[in-house]
Design an enzyme around this catalytic site. Sequence first.
Site, PDB file in Angstrom:
ATOM      1  N   GLU A 172     -18.245 -13.325   8.503  1.00 55.71           N
ATOM      2  CA  GLU A 172     -17.551 -12.823   9.687  1.00 55.71           C
ATOM      3  C   GLU A 172     -18.602 -12.411  10.720  1.00 55.71           C
ATOM      4  O   GLU A 172     -19.803 -12.539  10.498  1.00 55.71           O
ATOM      5  CB  GLU A 172     -16.624 -11.645   9.359  1.00 55.71           C
ATOM      6  CG  GLU A 172     -15.353 -12.052   8.644  1.00 55.71           C
ATOM      7  CD  GLU A 172     -14.263 -10.997   8.740  1.00 55.71           C
ATOM      8  OE1 GLU A 172     -14.409 -10.038   9.530  1.00 55.71           O
ATOM      9  OE2 GLU A 172     -13.260 -11.131   8.019  1.00 55.71           O
ATOM     10  N   ASP A 218      -8.570  -9.000   6.371  1.00 53.55           N
ATOM     11  CA  ASP A 218      -9.519  -7.880   6.342  1.00 53.55           C
ATOM     12  C   ASP A 218      -8.839  -6.595   5.878  1.00 53.55           C
ATOM     13  O   ASP A 218      -9.410  -5.819   5.113  1.00 53.55           O
ATOM     14  CB  ASP A 218     -10.117  -7.660   7.736  1.00 53.55           C
ATOM     15  CG  ASP A 218     -11.151  -8.717   8.089  1.00 53.55           C
ATOM     16  OD1 ASP A 218     -11.772  -9.266   7.173  1.00 53.55           O
ATOM     17  OD2 ASP A 218     -11.324  -9.001   9.284  1.00 53.55           O
ATOM     18  N   HIS A 276       3.103  -3.271  10.392  1.00 52.42           N
ATOM     19  CA  HIS A 276       1.812  -3.427  11.051  1.00 52.42           C
ATOM     20  C   HIS A 276       1.859  -4.405  12.224  1.00 52.42           C
ATOM     21  O   HIS A 276       0.818  -4.804  12.746  1.00 52.42           O
ATOM     22  CB  HIS A 276       0.752  -3.882  10.037  1.00 52.42           C
ATOM     23  CG  HIS A 276      -0.616  -3.381  10.342  1.00 52.42           C
ATOM     24  ND1 HIS A 276      -1.568  -4.146  10.973  1.00 52.42           N
ATOM     25  CD2 HIS A 276      -1.194  -2.174  10.127  1.00 52.42           C
ATOM     26  CE1 HIS A 276      -2.682  -3.447  11.108  1.00 52.42           C
ATOM     27  NE2 HIS A 276      -2.490  -2.255  10.610  1.00 52.42           N
TER      28      HIS A 276
END
Length: 521
Positions: A266, A153, A90
């Site tokens: 957030e 997240d 990633h």
Amino acid sequence: MIACLERIVHENDAECKLDDDVSTVSKSLELQGSIESGDVSCSASKDFGGLYSIKPLFSIKPSGAEDISRVVKFASRTSNLTVAARGNGHSINGQAMAGGGLVIDMRSTEENHFEFLTINGSPYIDVSGGALWEDVLTHCVSRFGLAPRSWTDYLGLTVGGTLSNAGVSGQAFRYGPQTSNVTELEVVTGKGEITVCSETLNPELFFGVLGGLGQFGIITRARVKLQPAPDMVRWIRVVYSEFEEFTRDAEFLVSQKEGESFDYVEGFVFPNGDDPFNGLPSVPLDPAHEFNPSHIPQTAGLVLYCLELAFHYSDSDHLSTVDTVVSRLLGRLGFVEGLKSEVDVSYTEFLLRVKRAEEQAKANGCWDSSPHPWLNLFVSKSDIVNFDRTVFKTMLNDGVNGPMLIYPLLRSKWDDRSSVVVPEGEIFYIVALLRFVPKGQSVEKLVAQNQEIIKWCIEEGLDFKLYLPHYQSIEDWKRHFGNRWSRFVDRKASFDPMAILAPGQNIFTREPSNAIISRDL
């Protein structure tokens, strides 16, 4: 065997010859895992960013720390081989790649460690560096009713990967990043040594590896703090038209004591328009509820702001009690009346919320096949209004075809002994521009815009740092680390003196004469 490998490196033999040498290398290394030759089609030559394609010499699936140690020691006996640890691929700028080197696929070690422990009455879990956080979540909640305190997240990331950077999400204001929530690591250093470290045992290695961008060692095991997991989450979004009101409420919420605020805070910026991906329709949590633009004040500008909040509760709590507490907390905030969306979901469903977005993106082909020129920054509270005025309201007022996250964090929750660097001051913001490249749009143009934002931050003298940093020059890296550069270099000299590890970060370069790292780089 070294001579054989050097011949492969320098002569670039044909593919069939490489296949023969794979077997030879594997036997010589006495690997318990497997090895395959690298090419531009193998997963180790790409990452999620899709901006680079870099061919490794070999991709290795180790069985555990012993295999990784053998690989690193093997590389150290050559003149120029490097080693990169790859988690779930990633990275966005080739950070986990090793051109002409050895890439270690950590996912093959994911099941090596899953052990629950109680130490001095507190719960912990030992997990493999190659385990995904989503598996840690389901394993801990289903078996023990416990969960790590701090998350990212997106949970389709490896434990070792996020700990090598920081690991932040909406819980970090209370518990700090994931790097502040581990108490012990097992690490394979750049010398090939398998070392257990903690705050009291080999502390320089422990804190160096945390946020160390893979430069000092490869994390093969982590001991993670746990706490009781809630059953349910009240998930809420509220909208603001003014940035100053948005930041005032966000900073208020993250500054409150536990029990006097939400459990997750957030926020994000979105265009004041009807774009279903970037604009108003992207805000409601319940598909049955539509965003009613008639509530938006006439004075609103080109962009709006949303606070995303979560309140944890258990199955035994009466919903009326939850309603009362949530109403009291929301009553302190100054969001636009009528622009609130909320839904109740299980704790696991909430934490896996991005996985649903991933599944949708994969279905329409924009997750794996599209480049992702993402930009992540930490920006000081003192500069965030200027950043909003220039970047969000001017450069990006049409959106980035993906989320534009922004929310405050507390510096006191971060350990200065780790390798992570953040802005000065108690409150700073994470800004994440999570771009997806639309069809027909140039990825080069978006990368250039990212560089324009960074250049503007530097020229304006903003107190900022890149998160998941990637620079092309040693001067940029020196500026990034500031007065901690010498400590970073000293740690490299101690734990990876031949600059074998993490070449894709472009911090240190391995050369035949590179015996010891110099602080004067």
